[in-house]
Design an enzyme around this catalytic site. Structure first.
Site, mmCIF file in Angstrom:
data_model
loop_
_atom_site.group_PDB
_atom_site.id
_atom_site.type_symbol
_atom_site.label_atom_id
_atom_site.label_comp_id
_atom_site.label_asym_id
_atom_site.label_seq_id
_atom_site.Cartn_x
_atom_site.Cartn_y
_atom_site.Cartn_z
ATOM 1 N N HIS A 143 -3.717 -5.930 -1.679
ATOM 2 C CA HIS A 143 -4.263 -5.795 -0.164
ATOM 3 C C HIS A 143 -5.508 -6.323 0.389
ATOM 4 C CE1 HIS A 143 -2.019 -2.876 -3.086
ATOM 5 N NE2 HIS A 143 -1.290 -2.546 -1.678
ATOM 6 N N SER A 177 2.742 -0.892 1.361
ATOM 7 C CA SER A 177 1.529 -0.418 1.363
ATOM 8 C C SER A 177 0.603 -1.988 2.363
ATOM 9 C CB SER A 177 0.433 0.029 0.710
ATOM 10 O OG SER A 177 1.111 -1.509 -0.749
ATOM 11 N N ASP A 235 -8.100 -6.832 -4.284
ATOM 12 C CA ASP A 235 -7.266 -6.709 -5.709
ATOM 13 C C ASP A 235 -6.150 -7.483 -5.704
ATOM 14 O OD1 ASP A 235 -5.760 -6.258 -3.704
ATOM 15 O OD2 ASP A 235 -5.129 -3.417 -3.917
#
Length: 330
Positions: free
Chosen positions: A307, A149, A304
């Protein structure tokens, strides 16, 4: 009007209930391994899907979709269920433990290719695999990003609702170079291996592959096993894209403060750094660029602590740009 006796009414109700229950029962999938170690799963029920696991977990509605035969010459514990198309009805578990074939040995999960669908339906891995594979074949990128991701959210074409947080930086640094993005949320090394072996890079020949993977393995796997998974991906890329150079990035640090997971990441990076200069690999660890002098990750770079945001992605792009230019022959 004539009323049925109570017992007769109950009997009819119970028979109807049993019949309704029987109507939705699904048979477990059939499991078969051939003499080469290739496992096929088959459902006897129409309009169903098969979900499976190789890690001993009980298959649930968010488990791995069976999309192609599974290579298990090295053995493994396979569990599978048949699910209705909406995944609201499931069969009992079918389970088989396969021993390694002669000349093979058991392998860590990090190097055994497997599909990934852990967050369905919020993140449809299968659809992203289909969309990105088609997009890459069409665009034939000259620089290809591969990862999880952290890579997915960088930029490129958008195939789902997830925000591409570094799109401005991507547009400045990589869109002019005809870049492709094969980053998938929640992917582990074994999921990337499956994608590479099932068409995601067929028919292309990028000059450069930028690769970072492994952070999603750190919760359950050892550093040597994760490094082995990363090396397996490198070897797969070398085999399938022999003309491409590989910029292998060290896994980025995660967590606001120094922590055991960061220590494991540092150990992984030490191991995979040894790939530098082999298999068309240039290794680069830019993790320190995301840290304060005290070793902290701040929210203005990674909200976070995992990311990057646009600012974080620009740090990434600027840190690798000299190496990218060199490897691209610019």
């Amino acid at each position: 009007m004539t009323c049925r006796p109570l017992l007769a009414t109950l009997a009819i109700f119970c028979f109807g209930f049993v019949r309704a229950q029987t109507a939705v029962q699904l048979a477990p999938p059939a499991i078969q391994r051939d003499d080469k170690g290739v496992v096929t799963l088959k459902s006897e029920s129409p309009d169903t899907t098969i979900l499976y696991t190789l890690d001993g977990a009980d298959p649930i509605a968010k488990s791995n979709p069976y999309l192609a035969p599974i290579e298990l010459a090295c053995g493994g514990d396979l569990k599978a269920r048949t699910f209705s198309a909406d995944r609201k009805t499931m069969s009992e578990v079918a389970q088989t433990t396969f021993e390694p074939l002669a000349g093979h040995k058991a392998l860590p999960s990090t190097v055994v290719p497997v599909t990934q669908d852990r967050s369905w339906p919020q993140y449809d891995w299968q659809k992203r695999y289909e969309f990105t594979s088609a997009a890459v074949k069409k665009s034939k990128p000259q620089i290809l990003f591969i990862g999880d991701s952290i890579t997915h959210f960088f930029g490129g074409e958008q195939f789902d609702k997830y925000v591409l947080r570094g799109q401005q930086t991507w547009g400045e640094f990589y869109a002019p170079r005809n870049a492709g993005n094969l980053g998938f949320g929640w992917d582990k090394t074994e999921n990337v291996l499956w994608r590479l072996q099932h068409g995601s890079i067929d028919g292309i020949s990028p000059k450069l592959i930028v690769m970072m993977i492994g952070t999603n393995n750190t919760g359950t796997c050892s550093a040597p096993d994760i490094a082995a998974g990363i090396e397996a991906i490198v070897l797969e890329l070398e085999k399938r894209l022999p003309q491409s150079k590989i910029l292998l990035l060290g896994i980025f640090p995660r967590g606001e403060k120094p922590n055991p997971q960061r220590e494991k990441i540092a150990e992984i990076n030490q191991i995979i750094a040894k790939l530098d200069g082999t298999h068309h690999v240039t290794f680069l660890d830019i993790g320190a660029k995301f840290l304060t002098p005290d070793g902290l990750i701040t929210k203005d770079i990674m909200p976070d602590f995992l990311h990057p945001n646009e600012k974080g992605y620009r740090i990434w792009a600027e840190a690798i740009e000299p190496t990218v230019k060199k490897l691209m022959g610019e």
